[in-house]
Enzyme design. Structure first.
Site, PDB file in Angstrom:
ATOM      1  N   VAL A  31      13.689  10.557 -45.667  1.00 19.19           N
ATOM      2  CA  VAL A  31      13.908   8.769 -45.516  1.00 19.19           C
ATOM      3  C   VAL A  31      15.833   8.869 -45.318  1.00 19.19           C
ATOM      4  O   VAL A  31      15.865   8.665 -44.740  1.00 19.19           O
ATOM      5  CB  VAL A  31      13.955   7.764 -46.306  1.00 19.19           C
ATOM      6  CG1 VAL A  31      14.439   7.115 -47.241  1.00 19.19           C
ATOM      7  CG2 VAL A  31      12.841   7.717 -46.953  1.00 19.19           C
ATOM      8  N   ASP A  76       5.208 -14.054  -2.554  1.00 17.65           N
ATOM      9  CA  ASP A  76       4.407 -14.145  -1.316  1.00 17.65           C
ATOM     10  C   ASP A  76       3.726 -15.490  -1.640  1.00 17.65           C
ATOM     11  O   ASP A  76       3.288 -15.643  -2.768  1.00 17.65           O
ATOM     12  CB  ASP A  76       3.387 -12.871  -1.667  1.00 17.65           C
ATOM     13  CG  ASP A  76       3.867 -11.262  -0.703  1.00 17.65           C
ATOM     14  OD1 ASP A  76       4.809 -12.129   0.014  1.00 17.65           O
ATOM     15  OD2 ASP A  76       3.803 -10.618  -1.114  1.00 17.65           O
ATOM     16  N   LYS A 114       3.012 -15.494   4.098  1.00 24.14           N
ATOM     17  CA  LYS A 114       2.305 -15.124   5.367  1.00 24.14           C
ATOM     18  C   LYS A 114       1.130 -15.152   5.396  1.00 24.14           C
ATOM     19  O   LYS A 114      -0.112 -15.711   4.202  1.00 24.14           O
ATOM     20  CB  LYS A 114       3.138 -14.249   5.989  1.00 24.14           C
ATOM     21  CG  LYS A 114       4.215 -13.487   5.949  1.00 24.14           C
ATOM     22  CD  LYS A 114       4.464 -11.893   6.512  1.00 24.14           C
ATOM     23  CE  LYS A 114       5.668 -10.765   6.303  1.00 24.14           C
ATOM     24  NZ  LYS A 114       6.297  -9.755   6.757  1.00 24.14           N
ATOM     25  N   ASP A 153      -0.974  -4.387  -4.123  1.00 23.31           N
ATOM     26  CA  ASP A 153      -0.493  -2.854  -4.194  1.00 23.31           C
ATOM     27  C   ASP A 153       0.870  -3.150  -3.272  1.00 23.31           C
ATOM     28  O   ASP A 153       1.418  -3.321  -2.235  1.00 23.31           O
ATOM     29  CB  ASP A 153      -0.706  -1.721  -4.130  1.00 23.31           C
ATOM     30  CG  ASP A 153       0.572  -1.102  -5.024  1.00 23.31           C
ATOM     31  OD1 ASP A 153      -0.163  -0.533  -6.236  1.00 23.31           O
ATOM     32  OD2 ASP A 153       0.811  -0.721  -4.410  1.00 23.31           O
ATOM     33  N   MET A 164      -7.901  -8.687   4.904  1.00 23.99           N
ATOM     34  CA  MET A 164      -7.676  -9.967   5.539  1.00 23.99           C
ATOM     35  C   MET A 164      -7.850  -9.363   7.561  1.00 23.99           C
ATOM     36  O   MET A 164      -6.944 -10.265   8.191  1.00 23.99           O
ATOM     37  CB  MET A 164      -5.674  -9.871   6.032  1.00 23.99           C
ATOM     38  CG  MET A 164      -5.000 -10.105   4.641  1.00 23.99           C
ATOM     39  SD  MET A 164      -5.894 -10.902   3.737  1.00 23.99           S
ATOM     40  CE  MET A 164      -5.249 -12.984   4.862  1.00 23.99           C
TER      41      MET A 164
END
Length: 428
Positions: free
Chosen positions: A26, A201, A223, A256, A330
């Site tokens: 301690v 984003d 975008k 990511d 995309m």
């Protein structure tokens, strides 16, 4: 001593002499904490643990290998008893009281003039918890508060800039995952809670923006396919300009930052302009969104590797085999051209194809077909981005694949059921 009798405060002991009486574990813990606070520590004890002896040998504290004397408290600012002998601890506490020196009596917390709280440090925030003299309760509460700060559930953002931190802005490129707020990393969530400015984003965990403090500025730079209202060069400039003004900037991205996310360009631009930048990896949609539909990108007996490309890139160098998974990001707008290109490269027309729209969100939808039919199916169903397209035999594993896709050779495991509601559009 009642909890109402406690007046919480914090001691600044830098350079000030303090006394620790006792040489056990301690005492070693308390001495280490006092050293961390910058105090000049003297330990009085006939014997000392190896840890205390090492600190003394290194010149970090003074060890007096003897029993306690009343004059040991002379001239000190703070005393900690930890001998394990209530009589000695009480004598030390009494001497300290006579000298009007604050003393923590480890043997009797009820009569102790001061208590040592359970402490944790998160960034530059120190958490100290007293819990009515119950140390285990205090530690449990301390850990819960520290975890909430670490995870961003409690606000860690600075409201006052100290002199030594002024004009030290920074940028964190945070991968927010595919959109579900539970899929951002703990580190990312924490940095978001500390941000002064968020450059956001269109994709990613948008709901977390609603949890920001009212004075946190959100700069929208999202975008859409074929429409980039804020060019990448302007995004780079915004990050640097805001950081140079002393702000903590978070660039919140979907997926990511380093997977088709321009994160490398942004990090390089920040470093070129002397701005500290941190990159926090995120759960990339290339892997997680197929998983939301029960589609692994690799699977024993089906595929040992995979390629991730955008629908705008040439596919001529991608292995045209059903056992090599192709993930298109995309790529809805050029799905027909991509399917034709893979067919010309030798990929069979009956190769399974799965499209997952709005992965992990309440309106997630799964469309499954083949290389030869998927373009017509997608057009008829009105498939739109954001979507991830998976091409290869791994699509057979999905619980939404039609029964004739599944054979004994392919069903080596049972996939987990998707976590969100979906609509199926299957091959006739």
């Amino acid at each position: 001593m009642a909890i109402q009798d406690i007046y919480p405060t914090a001691l600044r002991l830098l350079g000030r002499p303090v006394l620790v009486v006792g040489g056990g574990r301690v005492a070693a813990r308390r001495a280490k904490g006092l050293l961390d606070a910058g105090a000049r520590v003297t330990v009085v004890a006939p014997e000392a643990t190896a840890a205390l002896r090492e600190l003394a040998d290194a010149g970090l504290l003074t060890w007096e290998p003897r029993t306690y004397r009343s004059d040991d408290v002379d001239g000190v600012w703070f005393v900690q008893t930890a001998t394990g002998d209530p009589a000695v601890d009480t004598a030390v506490a009494s001497d300290a009281e006579a000298q009007r020196v604050w003393c923590v009596n480890a043997s009797d917390h009820e009569s102790s003039a001061a208590w040592t709280p359970a402490v944790a440090v998160v960034d530059d925030v120190k958490i100290a918890v007293n819990a009515g003299g119950d140390p285990r309760r205090a530690m449990a509460l301390r850990d819960a508060v520290a975890t909430a700060l670490e995870s961003g559930d409690l606000p860690l953002r600075r409201r006052r800039i100290s002199k030594d931190s002024a004009h030290r802005g920074s940028v964190a490129l945070v991968g927010g995952g595919p959109g579900d707020t539970g899929l951002i990393t703990v580190r990312g969530r924490r940095l978001l809670g500390q941000a002064d400015v968020v450059v956001a984003d269109r994709l990613g965990p948008r709901e977390l923006l609603n949890e920001l403090a009212p004075d946190v500025r959100v700069i929208e730079v999202g975008k859409t396919p074929g429409h980039h209202p804020v060019p990448q060069a302007d995004i780079n400039r915004i990050l640097v300009e805001e950081a140079l003004q002393g702000h903590r900037v978070v660039r919140l991205k979907g997926g990511d930052p380093y997977v088709l996310g321009r994160g490398g360009e942004e990090a390089e631009f920040c470093r070129q302009h002397g701005v500290e930048v941190e990159v926090v990896s995120g759960v990339t949609s290339a892997i997680s969104v197929p998983a939301a539909a029960g589609i692994p990108v690799t699977h024993r007996g089906l595929a040992k590797g995979f390629s991730v490309v955008t629908g705008h890139e040439e596919l001529s160098e991608v292995p045209a085999r059903p056992d090599h998974t192709v993930v298109l990001l995309m790529g809805v707008g050029q799905l027909r051209e991509s399917a034709s290109a893979l067919g010309r490269a030798g990929l069979p027309r009956d190769t399974p194809v799965g499209i997952v729209e709005n992965g992990y969100l309440p309106d997630q939808r799964v469309t499954i077909g083949t290389l030869g039919t998927i373009a017509d199916q997608a057009e008829a169903a009105g498939v739109a981005n954001p979507a991830v397209i998976v091409i290869g035999d791994v699509v057979r594993v999905s619980p939404f694949a039609p029964s004739h896709f599944k054979t004994a050779d392919y069903s080596t495991t049972s996939p987990n059921k998707p976590r969100t509601s979906t609509t199926r559009v299957l091959t006739p």
